[in-house]
Design an enzyme around this catalytic site. Structure first.
Site, PDB file in Angstrom:
ATOM      1  N   ILE A  83     -22.135  26.166  13.963  1.00 51.70           N
ATOM      2  CA  ILE A  83     -20.512  25.970  13.299  1.00 51.70           C
ATOM      3  C   ILE A  83     -21.318  25.451  11.409  1.00 51.70           C
ATOM      4  CG2 ILE A  83     -18.332  25.188  12.956  1.00 51.70           C
ATOM      5  CD1 ILE A  83     -18.425  25.062  16.283  1.00 51.70           C
ATOM      6  N   GLY A  84     -19.902  26.365  10.684  1.00 48.82           N
ATOM      7  CA  GLY A  84     -20.443  26.023   9.083  1.00 48.82           C
ATOM      8  C   GLY A  84     -21.781  26.419   9.548  1.00 48.82           C
ATOM      9  N   VAL A  95     -28.728  22.958  18.481  1.00 48.55           N
ATOM     10  CA  VAL A  95     -28.485  24.000  17.613  1.00 48.55           C
ATOM     11  C   VAL A  95     -30.385  23.407  16.430  1.00 48.55           C
ATOM     12  CG1 VAL A  95     -27.444  24.191  15.611  1.00 48.55           C
ATOM     13  CG2 VAL A  95     -28.198  26.252  16.585  1.00 48.55           C
ATOM     14  N   GLU A 108     -22.814  11.574  23.283  1.00 52.87           N
ATOM     15  CA  GLU A 108     -23.736  11.318  23.498  1.00 52.87           C
ATOM     16  C   GLU A 108     -23.305   9.871  23.943  1.00 52.87           C
ATOM     17  OE1 GLU A 108     -28.282  11.364  22.292  1.00 52.87           O
ATOM     18  OE2 GLU A 108     -27.658   9.795  21.684  1.00 52.87           O
ATOM     19  N   TYR A 119     -28.896  16.577   6.961  1.00 53.32           N
ATOM     20  CA  TYR A 119     -27.490  16.338   6.910  1.00 53.32           C
ATOM     21  C   TYR A 119     -26.349  16.234   5.131  1.00 53.32           C
ATOM     22  CZ  TYR A 119     -27.880  13.473  11.283  1.00 53.32           C
ATOM     23  OH  TYR A 119     -28.905  13.518  12.233  1.00 53.32           O
TER      24      TYR A 119
END
Ligand SMILES: CC(=O)N[C@H]1[C@@H](OP(=O)(O)OP(=O)(O)OC[C@H]2O[C@@H](n3ccc(=O)[nH]c3=O)[C@H](O)[C@@H]2O)O[C@H](CO)[C@H](O)[C@@H]1O
Ligand SMILES: [Mn+2]
Length: 308
Positions: A80-81, A170, A259, A303
């Site tokens: 996504i994105g 991913v 998580e 990130y």
């Protein structure tokens, strides 16, 4: 007719099991595991689930078994994105080389930009389905809401066609065999940053207001890989999603998002098989003598780019 050797072999196996542990073999094929072939690591949990390390299993025995059974595997992955452009192709092309080779596999790619998924030549018996999903604004929600999307996809699509489901991040690449030995009823992965550290350092959620709250557990599991038979994964993803939604109503968010909920779930519902960190290794951990092979490897984190 059962050969007398069978009794002899199982007696030998019992003898080889570490003291106080007895392998709970859910399938005949797991009784081929040799728990004593690795003396440098723990190969069985307190509740009798094997912890899969290189050298304990014969890949051919597993592959033959699952081919004979016609085992089918769904692999879910979200792109996504910016995660799509950054990671998806490397993930899929490497999965074609190493993930459950020889079995019937369907990739389920969940994305907000189906038109940007480029074509890929798949091996015989393997298919890819693109499932459009809407993009949540916060990256924390993108990560957590995977639980709901997977739970829905199991009910609407996966359970009719696949016996097993694996759910993966991913941002990782297959670099070695990730094969049928990893299949089981309910499968969890040891987090490569914590498998060697004392329990006090595990980053469980310690906030009593969160449904993911826990003080002690068995291991610290990594949410980047989990799986099992579709019924188990349906139960896991449903439970985690319910916990996440209850937290939202109470305006709390678990420390490590999905998580934390996954760790709580596996504390309450013990996995039947545990994968060693070979199955998701981080190169930044440096050299570890017990890691004889790397099967899946963390990709580089960006990130700053992908989460904006
Ligand atoms: C050990 C550790 O640090 N684990 C946490 C960390 O993993 P990670 O830092 O590995 O999380 P991540 O950035 O890989 O996100 C998880 C997965 O969600 C998908 N994704 C996420 C965001 C996005 O914009 N688009 C997209 O497709 C993608 O498949 C990705 O691999 O952060 C996650 C939240 O993100 C979870 O809290 C994990 O528990
Ligand atoms: Mn990740």
């Amino acid at each position: 007719m059962t050969s007398p050797w069978r009794f002899f072999e199982s007696a030998v196996r019992e003898f080889r099991s570490p003291p106080g542990t007895k392998l709970q073999t859910e399938y005949h094929v797991d009784s081929s595991l040799d728990l004593r072939s690795r003396t440098d690591v723990t190969t069985c949990t307190d509740w009798g689930a094997p912890i899969m390390w290189d050298g304990m299993f014969d890949p051919n025995i597993y592959d033959e078994h699952h081919k004979k059974m016609g085992s089918t595997v769904a692999l879910t992955v979200f792109a996504i994105g910016r995660y799509l452009g950054m990671y998806l192709m490397d993930f899929l092309t490497s999965a074609e080389r190493h993930f459950m080779v020889g079995l019937l596999v369907t990739y389920y790619v969940f994305t907000d930009a189906p038109e940007n998924v480029s074509g890929l030549n798949l091996m015989a018996g393997r298919t890819l389905e693109i499932v459009p999903v809407k993009r949540h604004e916060r990256w924390q929600d993108i990560s957590m809401m995977r639980m709901k999307t997977i739970a829905d996809a199991i009910q609407t699509r996966i359970r009719h066609r696949h016996r097993y489901v694996f759910c993966q991040d991913v941002d990782q690449v297959f670099v070695g065999r990730f094969g049928s030995e990893a299949l089981g009823e309910s499968v969890a992965l040891l987090h490569s940053s914590f498998y060697n550290t004392p329990q006090e350092r595990y980053t469980y959620d310690h906030n009593p207001n969160s449904t993911a709250y826990m003080e002690k557990g068995d291991f610290y599991y990594h949410a980047a890989v989990f799986g099992g038979m579709w019924q188990s994964v349906a139960n896991l993803t449903d439970s985690c999603h319910q916990g996440i939604m209850a937290d939202k109503r109470n305006q709390v968010e678990a420390l490590w998002h999905d998580e934390s909920h996954l760790n709580k779930y596996f504390w309450l519902h013990k996995p039947s098989k545990v994968l060693s960190p070979e199955y998701c290794w981080n190169l930044l951990n440096g050299f570890s003598k017990e890691i004889h092979v790397q099967r899946l490897r963390w990709g580089e984190k960006h990130y700053d780019i992908v989460r904006t």
